[in-house]
Design an enzyme around this catalytic site. Structure first.
Site, PDB file in Angstrom:
ATOM      1  N   HIS A 160     -51.331   2.169   0.081  1.00 36.94           N
ATOM      2  CA  HIS A 160     -50.914   3.428  -0.549  1.00 36.94           C
ATOM      3  C   HIS A 160     -49.456   3.335  -1.003  1.00 36.94           C
ATOM      4  O   HIS A 160     -49.108   3.728  -2.119  1.00 36.94           O
ATOM      5  CB  HIS A 160     -51.007   4.609   0.433  1.00 36.94           C
ATOM      6  CG  HIS A 160     -52.380   5.007   0.821  1.00 36.94           C
ATOM      7  ND1 HIS A 160     -52.747   5.189   2.139  1.00 36.94           N
ATOM      8  CD2 HIS A 160     -53.488   5.280   0.086  1.00 36.94           C
ATOM      9  CE1 HIS A 160     -54.015   5.556   2.198  1.00 36.94           C
ATOM     10  NE2 HIS A 160     -54.487   5.622   0.961  1.00 36.94           N
TER      11      HIS A 160
ATOM     12  N   LYS B 272     -64.440  14.047   4.246  1.00 41.02           N
ATOM     13  CA  LYS B 272     -64.109  13.181   5.373  1.00 41.02           C
ATOM     14  C   LYS B 272     -63.664  14.009   6.573  1.00 41.02           C
ATOM     15  O   LYS B 272     -63.132  15.110   6.422  1.00 41.02           O
ATOM     16  CB  LYS B 272     -62.985  12.219   4.994  1.00 41.02           C
ATOM     17  CG  LYS B 272     -63.306  11.330   3.814  1.00 41.02           C
ATOM     18  CD  LYS B 272     -62.082  10.512   3.422  1.00 41.02           C
ATOM     19  CE  LYS B 272     -62.344   9.689   2.179  1.00 41.02           C
ATOM     20  NZ  LYS B 272     -61.129   8.962   1.761  1.00 41.02           N
TER      21      LYS B 272
ATOM     22  N   ARG C 198     -58.571  -0.888  -5.266  1.00 37.11           N
ATOM     23  CA  ARG C 198     -58.523  -2.110  -4.470  1.00 37.11           C
ATOM     24  C   ARG C 198     -59.504  -3.144  -4.994  1.00 37.11           C
ATOM     25  O   ARG C 198     -59.213  -4.316  -5.033  1.00 37.11           O
ATOM     26  CB  ARG C 198     -58.867  -1.810  -3.012  1.00 37.11           C
ATOM     27  CG  ARG C 198     -57.866  -0.937  -2.314  1.00 37.11           C
ATOM     28  CD  ARG C 198     -58.375  -0.500  -0.986  1.00 37.11           C
ATOM     29  NE  ARG C 198     -59.601   0.268  -1.217  1.00 37.11           N
ATOM     30  CZ  ARG C 198     -60.283   0.900  -0.297  1.00 37.11           C
ATOM     31  NH1 ARG C 198     -59.914   0.848   0.944  1.00 37.11           N
ATOM     32  NH2 ARG C 198     -61.362   1.591  -0.595  1.00 37.11           N
TER      33      ARG C 198
END
Length: 168
Positions: A17, A41, A90
């Site tokens: 991050h 989440k 990513r």
């Protein structure tokens, strides 16, 4: 002033991050890290804990702000006067999901761009979920998170183990 927001749950903030943030703050006059209060989440850290961890991680970054938001990301971007939403990638698997979000956001707010930044290769396998899993098993995670985040992870899991064992 060109402003961008960098939304996510940041549970916890990782070196991946921060890699994206460090590069993004060179592209924009101001970057607001937008901690999502609404998420599918189940976070390990509370909103205030995530805010504290991010404030510590960004204390030497004068053009970075940290805020919590609820609701649509594009609406929060508008509130901040942002011209862009930053998203870190990513791997190819991230792209499909992020691309869908970007298209939906563009349909809702045509004036706000989504900017994708690839993480450095050394951070491409790092995810908050994997770090939390490793930390829960007492693995050293210092290569993946700032020192204060590692300390917070170890403390959090120690307290959870104590709570679940009924031992103080």
């Amino acid at each position: 002033m060109r402003t961008a927001i960098y939304p996510g749950t940041f549970d916890p903030v990782t070196n991946g991050h921060l890699d994206v943030l460090i590069r993004a703050k060179e592209l924009f006059d101001e970057v607001t890290i937008a901690i999502a209060a609404d998420s599918k989440k189940t976070p390990l850290f509370t909103l205030s804990e995530r805010m504290e961890l991010l404030l510590e991680a960004t204390k030497d970054m004068p053009n970075v702000k940290v805020r919590v938001f609820e609701g649509l990301t594009v609406e929060f971007a508008r509130q901040c006067g942002a011209v862009a939403i930053l998203r870190g990638l990513r791997a190819l698997s991230d792209f499909e999901y992020e691309f869908q979000l970007a298209l939906m956001n563009k349909k809702i707010a045509a004036d706000i761009e989504t900017i994708f930044l690839m993480t450095q290769a050394e951070f491409s396998f790092i995810s908050s979920s994997a770090i939390k899993w490793a930390a829960s098993l007492h693995a050293e995670v210092s290569a993946f998170v700032p020192p204060h985040v590692e300390k917070a992870l170890m403390s959090k899991y120690a307290s959870l183990r104590t709570d679940s064992n009924g031992v103080d």
